[in-house]
Enzyme design. Structure first.
Site, PDB file in Angstrom:
ATOM      1  CG  HIS A   1      -1.570   0.199   5.843  1.00  0.00           C
ATOM      2  ND1 HIS A   1      -1.215   0.009   4.428  1.00  0.00           N
ATOM      3  CD2 HIS A   1      -2.343   1.283   5.920  1.00  0.00           C
ATOM      4  CE1 HIS A   1      -1.620   1.106   3.898  1.00  0.00           C
ATOM      5  NE2 HIS A   1      -2.236   2.006   4.477  1.00  0.00           N
TER       6      HIS A   1
ATOM      7  CD  GLU B   1      -0.386  -5.409   5.509  1.00  0.00           C
ATOM      8  OE1 GLU B   1      -0.975  -4.615   6.174  1.00  0.00           O
ATOM      9  OE2 GLU B   1      -0.056  -5.344   4.397  1.00  0.00           O
TER      10      GLU B   1
ATOM     11  CB  CYS C   1       2.536  -3.310   4.942  1.00  0.00           C
ATOM     12  SG  CYS C   1       1.382  -1.913   5.247  1.00  0.00           S
TER      13      CYS C   1
HETATM   14  N1  LIG Z   1      -5.074  -0.484   3.849  1.00  0.00           N
HETATM   15  C1  LIG Z   1      -3.935  -1.371   3.465  1.00  0.00           C
HETATM   16  C2  LIG Z   1      -3.107  -1.285   2.185  1.00  0.00           C
HETATM   17  N2  LIG Z   1      -3.801  -0.349   1.197  1.00  0.00           N
HETATM   18  C3  LIG Z   1      -2.892   0.318   0.309  1.00  0.00           C
HETATM   19  O1  LIG Z   1      -2.288   1.230   0.857  1.00  0.00           O
HETATM   20  C4  LIG Z   1      -2.490   2.541  -0.049  1.00  0.00           C
HETATM   21  C5  LIG Z   1      -3.139   3.767   0.923  1.00  0.00           C
HETATM   22  O2  LIG Z   1      -1.762   4.001   1.857  1.00  0.00           O
HETATM   23  P1  LIG Z   1      -1.765   4.924   3.010  1.00  0.00           P
HETATM   24  O3  LIG Z   1      -1.700   6.363   2.239  1.00  0.00           O
HETATM   25  O4  LIG Z   1      -0.489   4.841   3.804  1.00  0.00           O
HETATM   26  O5  LIG Z   1      -2.770   4.785   3.778  1.00  0.00           O
HETATM   27  C6  LIG Z   1      -4.098   2.100  -0.793  1.00  0.00           C
HETATM   28  O6  LIG Z   1      -4.285   2.571  -1.891  1.00  0.00           O
HETATM   29  C7  LIG Z   1      -3.628   0.578  -0.828  1.00  0.00           C
HETATM   30  O7  LIG Z   1      -3.144   0.518  -2.140  1.00  0.00           O
HETATM   31  N3  LIG Z   1      -2.278  -1.957   1.963  1.00  0.00           N
HETATM   32  C8  LIG Z   1      -1.706  -2.953   2.804  1.00  0.00           C
HETATM   33  O8  LIG Z   1      -0.756  -3.569   2.549  1.00  0.00           O
HETATM   34  N4  LIG Z   1      -2.265  -2.935   4.250  1.00  0.00           N
HETATM   35  C9  LIG Z   1      -3.527  -2.323   4.324  1.00  0.00           C
HETATM   36  O9  LIG Z   1      -4.116  -2.548   5.504  1.00  0.00           O
END
Ligand SMILES: Nc1c(N[C@@H]2O[C@H](COP(=O)(O)O)[C@@H](O)[C@H]2O)[nH]c(=O)[nH]c1=O
Length: 300
Positions: free
Chosen positions: A54, A56, A88
């Protein structure tokens, strides 16, 4: 209150986040900037693809030990739940960040959002910083969550009397390539589906390009695209497939290319006014091209 350096960092995070457009789906395009304890930028990151780190995590990796005692400036609320990657908020706490600035709350956060958990861990947290500006990038992802279907952009060129005619003008191939690359899927003028940026979503199995379903109808077709991982769809031109889809699922945004010609005499006294756009859309951007006027308009 955010300092001028922090406001500038959020604008930078928004700019950086744009690099995840058209590739991060089904995840959101998120950007992050890490400032050290003196307010200097020491790391930046964005979320490129689902399954990859992600925003962060990328920014903290770039910052290394300089993140300790510093500030993380992030466009979307850090996640508090385990998905494909660990939460994160844990990465922020472990890195010793003491302050977190967030533009937009994450409606998909499960239980208490990441902001609440960060506060409980003793970090200073502010939300809503430059929210409207961050929504320029995150808005379509959020809209697709609310609607349960991909955010639809319709791009076409119009005749001088305002009638949608076909795909956007050939005089603007660079604009069109950029528009495609910012969308997960494109419905081409021939009625085929292609990936906006070929190969952009990687081959991790979280995204695939389906065939454009013709049966039973557009609403079910949208379900198929959503299930395939798409959160944005660019519809090009006025093919039969395009028009039947748009009749059932109106575009959220239109990008219209109009010719640079002026009406000098009504074609016939008393006919309807020449419309630049379909009804119910308001202009949000106007760009002048060499041989066209480009209007971007959002559904009211
Ligand atoms: N891409 C993103 C977030 N995205 C969050 O993470 C969820 C998906 O998580 P995962 O399955 O681990 O990829 C997505 O539905 C959204 O809520 N959050 C953040 O803090 N930072 C990020 O850069």
């Amino acid at each position: 209150m955010a300092s001028p350096e922090e406001v500038a960092a959020m604008r930078r995070a928004i700019a950086v986040s744009a690099q995840g457009l058209g590739t991060a789906s089904p995840n959101p395009p998120v950007g992050c900037v890490v400032l050290d304890r003196h307010g200097r930028t020491v790391g930046e990151g964005y979320h490129a693809r689902k399954g990859e780190p992600h925003a962060e995590v990328n920014a903290l990796a770039a910052a290394g030990r300089s993140a300790a005692g510093g500030t993380a400036v992030v466009t979307l609320e850090p996640r508090n739940h385990h998905g494909r990657t660990p939460p994160c908020r844990a990465a922020l706490i472990d890195a010793g960040v003491t302050r977190v600035l967030i533009a937009v709350r994450d409606p998909t956060s499960r239980g208490e959002g990441g902001a609440a958990v960060l506060r409980q861990a003793g970090l200073e947290v502010e939300t809503g910083l430059l929210r409207q500006e961050a929504l320029l990038i995150l808005g379509p992802w959020l809209a697709s969550l609310r609607a349960g279907r991909p955010y639809i952009t319709w791009a076409y060129s119009a005749t001088s009397d305002g009638v949608p005619l076909g795909p956007p003008v050939v005089g603007a191939p660079a604009d069109l390539a950029a528009l495609r690359a910012a969308h997960d899927l494109v419905l081409t003028p021939e009625g085929r589906l292609t990936e906006g940026l070929p190969g952009g979503h990687g081959d991790g199995g979280v995204f695939h390009v389906p065939r454009m379903p013709t049966e039973p109808g557009p609403a079910e077709a949208m379900d198929t695209l959503r299930a395939a991982g798409a959160r944005s769809l660019l519809v090009e031109g006025t093919s039969r497939a395009a028009m039947s889809l748009l009749a059932a699922c109106p575009a959220d945004r239109v990008v219209a290319h109009l010719p640079r010609t002026l009406v000098s005499r009504a074609p016939c006294e008393g006919t309807a006014a020449v419309a630049a756009l379909p009804e119910g859309y308001r202009i949000v951007d106007v760009a002048l091209g060499a041989d066209h006027i480009g209007l971007t308009a959002d559904r009211e």
